[in-house]
Design an enzyme around this catalytic site. Structure first.
Site, PDB file in Angstrom:
ATOM      1  CB  VAL A 144       1.110   5.435  12.015  1.00 30.04           C
ATOM      2  CG1 VAL A 144       0.494   4.299  11.216  1.00 30.04           C
ATOM      3  CG2 VAL A 144       0.326   6.724  11.803  1.00 30.04           C
ATOM      4  N   GLY A 145       3.182   3.745  13.804  1.00 26.44           N
ATOM      5  CA  GLY A 145       3.931   2.504  14.012  1.00 26.44           C
ATOM      6  C   GLY A 145       3.527   1.812  15.295  1.00 26.44           C
ATOM      7  CD  GLU A 185      13.753   2.330   9.700  1.00 27.12           C
ATOM      8  OE1 GLU A 185      14.197   3.219  10.416  1.00 27.12           O
ATOM      9  OE2 GLU A 185      14.084   1.133   9.763  1.00 27.12           O
ATOM     10  N   GLY A 204       7.032   4.930   8.501  1.00 26.82           N
ATOM     11  CA  GLY A 204       6.161   6.087   8.712  1.00 26.82           C
ATOM     12  C   GLY A 204       6.387   6.646  10.106  1.00 26.82           C
ATOM     13  CB  SER A 205       4.403   8.950  12.159  1.00 25.58           C
ATOM     14  OG  SER A 205       3.193   8.249  12.379  1.00 25.58           O
ATOM     15  CB  CYS A 231      12.876   9.126   8.754  1.00 25.04           C
ATOM     16  SG  CYS A 231      13.597   7.928   7.676  1.00 25.04           S
ATOM     17  CE  LYS A 257      -1.886   2.789   3.105  1.00 21.40           C
ATOM     18  NZ  LYS A 257      -1.917   4.022   2.300  1.00 21.40           N
TER      19      LYS A 257
END
Ligand code: UN1
Length: 496
Positions: free
Chosen positions: A233-234, A251, A229-230, A285, A176
């Site tokens: 959310v992780g 990550e 991602g952030s 990042c 996705k």
């Protein structure tokens, strides 16, 4: 104006979302420029795709790894041919300047060559058995269907870090892409298909996190999840995966420090600071978001850094001479603006930038000025929280111990840079900086694909992309072959 429509890529074919829903992808440098309408998928699309990927796994896992790798070699060569077009598409959909989107495609090319080489290794371990006439070894086996959730800031490189090792190891994939960058992932996966990846082995489902990501994570036949991602959310993804005992590679965020010692080559450090802070509009990042300056060089460095930052040309990344492209969307602009307000309220000193650019050539995009705050101290929020925009903080220190303490005083631990000519200090920094990556005399950005990529503390959960990624996309199987023709009981028959 008419614009193209793009579907999901499932079983080698493009198809719309089952619900027929779509979303628009627009150019962040000029919102009037619509890249296209993309499938806004949901759980029904995920369920259908998992069945297809499961079926594809039954034959893909049996293709010898060197043959799977040959497809990746072909994909690498096709990416070389398509590099310019894919870079232009990427700049258009997410804003990075064209030199950097070329770099993003190049990173996928590098990853393809690197991981394809692994197809002829995928080493296991043979080891002596404790019993006579018995052979012992461990082999790597694929997991099955793997789900991948990718970010928008490296829309071809990061999917390649996930897809290529998963593929060479024999998994099938459902990816996705971020909703801001579906085209670049479709470009990548179409290239894989053109190179010979069979239908169903790699599938792309576009749409939004809650609608596509969540069903993908929760599907019992998706055996592992890889997410970039952030940290926010992780954490949700990790908790969800834990419920299903599902391996997850995370990550996440960074608040990367660059340390400039009193003996550093200041011009080199300035070049690195400019590139690390404002390259990719600060949306990496690995971006430099704190610059720690030894008191004795702080003033000289600050004056020169601010002067150079003010000269950076902001604009549409497709144009020649532009150094800083737009931020990817309104929400990122709001984050940058809100952190500027926070920094001011905390007492930091705005040295340049600090605002969204709205006039003239900026009227139709999401542009933010390169921004520098001075007088920052380690406990301010601007010194601790990730902004993911062109905003950097300057913090002063007196000793190496203090510099390392400040560098480590955050929840993240991705990348660090340390500028000095003193080898003793350099090795002290290598030993003591809490980060997955440390550069000496080079900026915090620019990791190469064949080294481990990942971070400590809240940046990751222990996995690595690049070197180490095959550990995530395979599992060990221990194999014993007994050729003694009799029952041999381990731990018992060899006791005497
Ligand atoms: C990221 O920002 O998520 O090291 C990845 C770098 C790039 C990758 C960045 N090679 O800056």
């Amino acid at each position: 104006m008419s614009h193209p429509k793009f579907g999901n890529l499932i079983n080698g074919k493009e198809q719309p979302a089952k619900s027929g829903a779509t979303f628009f992808n627009i150019n962040p440098a000029d919102h009037r420029d619509i890249i296209g309408e993309f499938a806004a998928s949901n759980g029904d699309d995920v369920n259908q795709t998992v069945e297809i990927a499961k079926k594809a796994f039954a034959s893909w896992r049996l293709v010898p790894a060197p043959k799977r790798a040959e497809i990746l070699f072909r994909a690498a060569n096709l990416l070389v041919e398509r590099k310019e077009q894919f870079a232009r598409d990427m700049t258009r959909e997410m804003g990075k300047v064209i030199a950097e989107t070329r770099g993003d495609v190049q990173e996928a090319i590098d990853e393809a060559f690197y991981v394809a080489g692994e197809g002829r290794r995928l080493f296991g371990v043979t080891t002596p058995s404790e019993l006579p006439n018995k052979f012992a070894m461990s082999i790597r086996v694929p997991l099955g269907v793997v789900g991948m959730i990718a970010p928008w800031n490296f829309p071809m490189a990061i999917p390649s870090w996930k897809l290529f090792p998963a593929l060479v190891a024999g998994n099938t994939c459902i990816i996705k892409p971020a909703q801001d960058t579906p085209l670049s992932t479709l470009n990548l996966v179409r290239t894989l298909m053109d190179a010979g990846v069979p239908p169903g082995v790699v599938n792309v489902i576009t749409g939004f996190g809650s609608k596509v990501g969540t069903p993908l994570i929760e599907h019992p036949d998706v055996r592992a999840i890889s997410f970039t991602g952030s940290s926010e959310v992780g954490s949700i993804i990790a908790q969800n995966c834990a419920k299903h005992f599902k391996p997850v590679s995370l990550e996440m965020g960074g608040k990367n420090a660059m340390v400039v010692m009193d003996d550093a080559n200041l011009d080199l450090a300035l070049d690195g600071a400019l590139w690390g802070s404002f390259g990719t509009t600060g949306q990496r990042c690995t971006a430099t978001s704190r610059i720690l300056l030894h008191k004795s060089i702080a003033k000289e460095f600050t004056d020169k850094f601010v002067a150079r930052a003010k000269k950076l040309k902001v604009g549409n990344g497709i144009e020649v001479g532009i150094k800083v492209g737009p931020q990817v969307n309104e929400s990122q602009i709001e984050t940058s603006a809100s952190y500027c307000a926070i920094a001011l309220a905390e007492g930091a000193k705005l040295l340049c930038g600090g605002h969204q650019l709205k006039d003239g050539p900026y009227a139709h995009g999401t542009f933010f000025e390169p921004t520098i705050f001075g007088g920052v101290t380690k406990n301010m929020r601007i010194a601790k929280e990730e902004v993911f925009g062109p905003v950097v903080s300057l913090i002063e220190f007196s000793t190496i111990e203090e510099a390392i303490d400040i560098a480590n005083s955050i929840d993240y631990g991705l990348s660090t840079a340390f500028y000095t000519k003193n080898v003793n200090q350099a090795f002290t920094a290598i030993r003591d900086l809490e980060a997955g990556i440390t550069y000496i005399n080079a900026p915090t950005i620019g990791a190469e694909v064949h080294l481990p990529f990942g971070g400590v503390k809240q940046t990751g959960n222990g996995h690595r992309e690049g070197l180490g990624s095959l550990d995530f996309y395979t599992q060990w199987k221990a194999v014993y072959v007994d050729y003694s023709d009799k029952l041999q009981r381990a731990q018992i028959d060899n006791a005497e």
